[in-house]
Scaffold this motif. Structure first.
Motif, short mmCIF file in Angstrom:
data_model
loop_
_atom_site.label_atom_id
_atom_site.label_comp_id
_atom_site.label_asym_id
_atom_site.label_seq_id
_atom_site.Cartn_x
_atom_site.Cartn_y
_atom_site.Cartn_z
N GLY A 46 4.99 -6.90 -0.25
CA GLY A 46 4.38 -6.58 1.04
C GLY A 46 4.39 -7.78 1.96
O GLY A 46 3.95 -8.87 1.57
N THR A 47 4.92 -7.59 3.15
CA THR A 47 4.88 -8.63 4.19
C THR A 47 4.02 -8.12 5.33
O THR A 47 4.18 -6.98 5.78
N SER A 74 11.37 -0.12 0.60
CA SER A 74 10.25 -0.36 1.52
C SER A 74 10.53 0.16 2.94
O SER A 74 10.47 -0.58 3.93
N SER A 75 10.81 1.45 3.02
CA SER A 75 11.06 2.08 4.32
C SER A 75 9.76 2.34 5.08
O SER A 75 8.87 3.05 4.60
N ASN A 76 9.64 1.77 6.26
CA ASN A 76 8.51 2.09 7.15
C ASN A 76 8.69 3.48 7.75
O ASN A 76 7.74 4.26 7.86
N VAL A 118 0.82 -1.23 0.00
CA VAL A 118 0.00 0.00 0.00
C VAL A 118 0.85 1.26 0.00
O VAL A 118 0.30 2.37 -0.08
N LYS A 119 2.15 1.15 0.08
CA LYS A 119 2.99 2.35 0.27
C LYS A 119 2.93 3.33 -0.90
O LYS A 119 3.23 4.51 -0.73
N ILE A 161 1.44 1.55 6.56
CA ILE A 161 2.28 0.45 6.06
C ILE A 161 1.45 -0.83 5.84
O ILE A 161 1.96 -1.93 5.79
N GLY A 162 0.10 -0.64 5.74
CA GLY A 162 -0.77 -1.77 5.39
C GLY A 162 -1.00 -2.77 6.48
O GLY A 162 -1.21 -3.96 6.21
#
Length: 635
Positions: free
Chosen positions: A571-572, A409-411, A358-359, A481-482
């Motif tokens: 996505g994890t 994929s940086s949170n 979703v990012k 972050i989903g």
């Protein structure tokens, strides 16, 4: 004066009733009453049924066809000799899978020996029944006490079954005795010369391919009670067969055929209009590609289930579509626990926590709300809110800009943006309290991408995901972050399509167009734009560039052959299965990046769980992505 007023009211009331009745006859049920009028005035009769339109794949291969079967029916009249018919038909018909209860046998035995049993009944019991002190069921149970187990041993089960069919339902209504009558049986039935029996041709569906698509083609059956008035107003008869689920129901008005029309002249039927098959539906799916993708999914799900860590893994979902118009190119899903059966319906009825895919939408919210400085890099780190543990990226990513934030994929990047979107500046151990309006800023943009919105697929059964109702700083950070709301695989397809289509969201659809009896194309579903995402073209290109870098050198660098030039996002998500912590893996992509032809969604819920023996996460998504993209681009 009072009497005059009452009379006026009465006249107005009568006029209102007449007006309502005329509206019902002339407008709501015009077709129904027109057919009834023709039948009465012109002595027309209609055929029993007409073949429905077929369902074809994108290359014209017939996926769903019609099969005509002969159906034997019984309709009782005052002169019916049921005993004779049961005995005769038992000799004629090949009846398989007969199911009878002791009660069924007792009813038939009583029917055969009614006089003998009735002659020994207690008159006091009969008087109680006449006075309604006992009901019909109790009286029947009393009569059955005179039937011994020995009496039932010599019952002819075929005769008993036929009797059961003949007395079921309303006494004088038509009962189906057997479907798929053979020619040999038909000749013998006609020789009985019974006015109680009729054999009619009925059309049923025939499926030409063993594919999970058969589940969403739907089924046909009797008109459901809630829909009776609607169908009658359209000229249907109560005993007509209609689509009752999925594509058969959604496209009923196109698939339904026109019955043959006959005129009764001197006791004979003369054909006035031959029956017409309904329109054929053409899907956007090539069945050969579909079957290749199904086989790939079957193979990989079996490989994944070999590992002890996959105890709670029940199967994966795949959606392939055209990003330019939302037309589905393949759709599949399996339920591992239920003997690997089809669960393609789960792609639009089951929702999941999908993680970092979703990012792209989260980054769009930040752009729209001015929270991103494209010329500035920040050092990836952790966010620590008051009374909460630190929240970090999956690893230390160093200096990153907005494109790298998606690629790696940086949170942390999304956390900082969320705090800015809420009008605050991050500080260590801050008391972060966003409002519902802050959540709405995100959800409105997510919805415009298709996340949390129905895709508009041409099926009535599509469902929403779960929308979290609680608000807190920690939950907003989870959302971006989903890790809060849930989405169906079809919503993910709508989302990646919208991103690939430069922010324009179209309906997802299965059927491309229809074909009439003369082979002419009939447009049903022109691409229908639902909305545009309110992000500038330049900012959207930055999001797309991040997705491209995910495949080129980021977290999905092994997912697609380099020559395909794809863009996507992994996505994890940390999930639960009946309270057991599990890990789910998801992947979305489109290709080619500069001229999208296909999008791909893979959702693998509860792929692994941590245990003392093995917590290996089988790379099903990367393996499927490479296999499916090679199939699509014929690598």
């Amino acid at each position: 004066m009072r009497k005059e007023n009452l009379l006026k009211v009465f006249i107005l009331f009568i006029n209102l009733i007449v007006a309502i009745r005329l509206f019902d006859i002339g407008i709501l049920k015009h077709e129904y009453y027109k057919n009834e009028s023709n039948s009465i005035l012109n002595n027309y009769v209609y055929g029993a049924s007409a073949p429905r339109g077929r369902i074809l794949d994108a290359k014209g291969r017939v996926l769903v066809d019609n099969k005509g079967i002969k159906v034997l029916s019984f309709k009782k009249n005052n002169k019916s000799d049921i005993k004779f018919l049961c005995e005769s038909l038992a000799e004629i018909l090949d009846l398989k899978s007969i199911s009878l209860t002791d009660t069924d046998k007792k009813k038939y035995y009583y029917f055969l020996h009614k006089k003998d049993i009735d002659s020994i009944l207690d008159k006091n019991i009969l008087e109680k029944y006449r006075m309604k002190q006992i009901d019909e069921v109790e009286l029947e149970e009393y009569k059955f006490t005179f039937i011994k187990d020995e009496d039932l041993k010599n019952i002819n089960e075929k005769e008993c079954y036929l009797y059961k069919q003949m007395i079921s339902g309303y006494s004088f209504s038509e009962k189906t005795i057997k479907t798929d009558i053979t020619e040999e049986e038909l000749v013998k039935i006609n020789a009985l010369n019974s006015s109680d029996l009729t054999v009619t041709l009925k059309w049923i569906r025939n499926y030409n391919y063993d594919t999970v698509l058969n589940q969403i083609f739907g089924s046909i059956g009797a008109i459901e009670e809630d829909d009776v008035n609607d169908y009658l107003s359209k000229g249907y008869s109560l005993d007509d067969t209609v689509g009752v689920s999925f594509l058969e129901k959604f496209y009923e008005e196109y698939l339904t055929g026109e019955k043959a029309v006959y005129q009764v002249i001197n006791g004979n039927l003369e054909l006035v209009e031959p029956e017409k098959r309904g329109l054929d539906l053409v899907l956007g799916i090539d069945i050969n590609t579909q079957l290749e993708i199904e086989n790939a999914l079957k193979k990989e799900r079996k490989n994944a289930k070999k590992y002890p860590s996959s105890k709670y893994y029940n199967g994966s979902y795949v959606v392939v579509s055209d990003p330019n118009n939302g037309l589905l190119r393949a759709i599949a899903g399996y339920d591992v626990n239920n003997n690997y059966s089809s669960d393609v319906v789960g792609t639009f009825t089951k929702s999941f926590t999908v993680g970092s895919v979703v990012k792209g939408a989260s980054q769009s919210v930040a752009f729209i709300n001015g929270a991103i400085n494209k010329d500035k890099k920040i050092l990836d780190s952790c966010v620590k809110l008051k009374n909460m543990p630190s929240k970090c990226s999956w690893t230390k990513l160093g200096l990153i800009d907005d494109i790298d934030a998606i690629a790696q994929s940086s949170n942390y990047y999304q956390f900082i943006n969320a705090i800015k979107v809420s009008g605050q500046t991050y500080s260590y151990n801050m008391n972060f309290k966003p409002t519902m309006d802050d959540f709405s800023k995100y959800r409105s943009v997510f919805n415009s991408y298709g996340l949390g919105s129905l895709s508009g697929i041409d099926l009535y059964e599509e469902k929403y995901g779960i929308v979290g109702s609680r608000i807190s700083g920690d939950l907003l950070l989870n959302y971006v972050i989903g890790q809060y709301d849930t989405y169906t695989p079809l919503m993910l397809s709508s989302y990646i399509n919208t991103l690939a289509n430069d922010g324009v969201r179209n309906k997802i659809r299965i059927v491309d167009y229809a074909i009439d009896g003369e082979g002419n194309r009939v447009e049903l579903n022109d691409p229908q734009e639902l909305n545009e995402v309110g992000i500038s073209k330049d900012d959207l290109k930055r999001v797309q560039a991040g997705f491209r870098k995910v495949i080129a050198s980021g977290t999905a660098s092994s997912y697609v052959d380099n020559s395909i030039n794809a863009a996507g996002k992994t996505g994890t998500s940390e999930t639960f299965y009946n309270g057991i912590p599990t890990t789910s893996r998801n992947f979305i992509m489109y290709a080619p990046y500069d001229n999208p032809l296909y999008s791909l969604v893979i959702v693998s819920p509860n792929l692994a769980y941590s245990n003392s023996t093995n917590n290996y996460k089988y790379p099903i998504n990367s393996r499927l992505s490479r296999e499916i993209s090679n199939i699509l681009f014929e690598k």
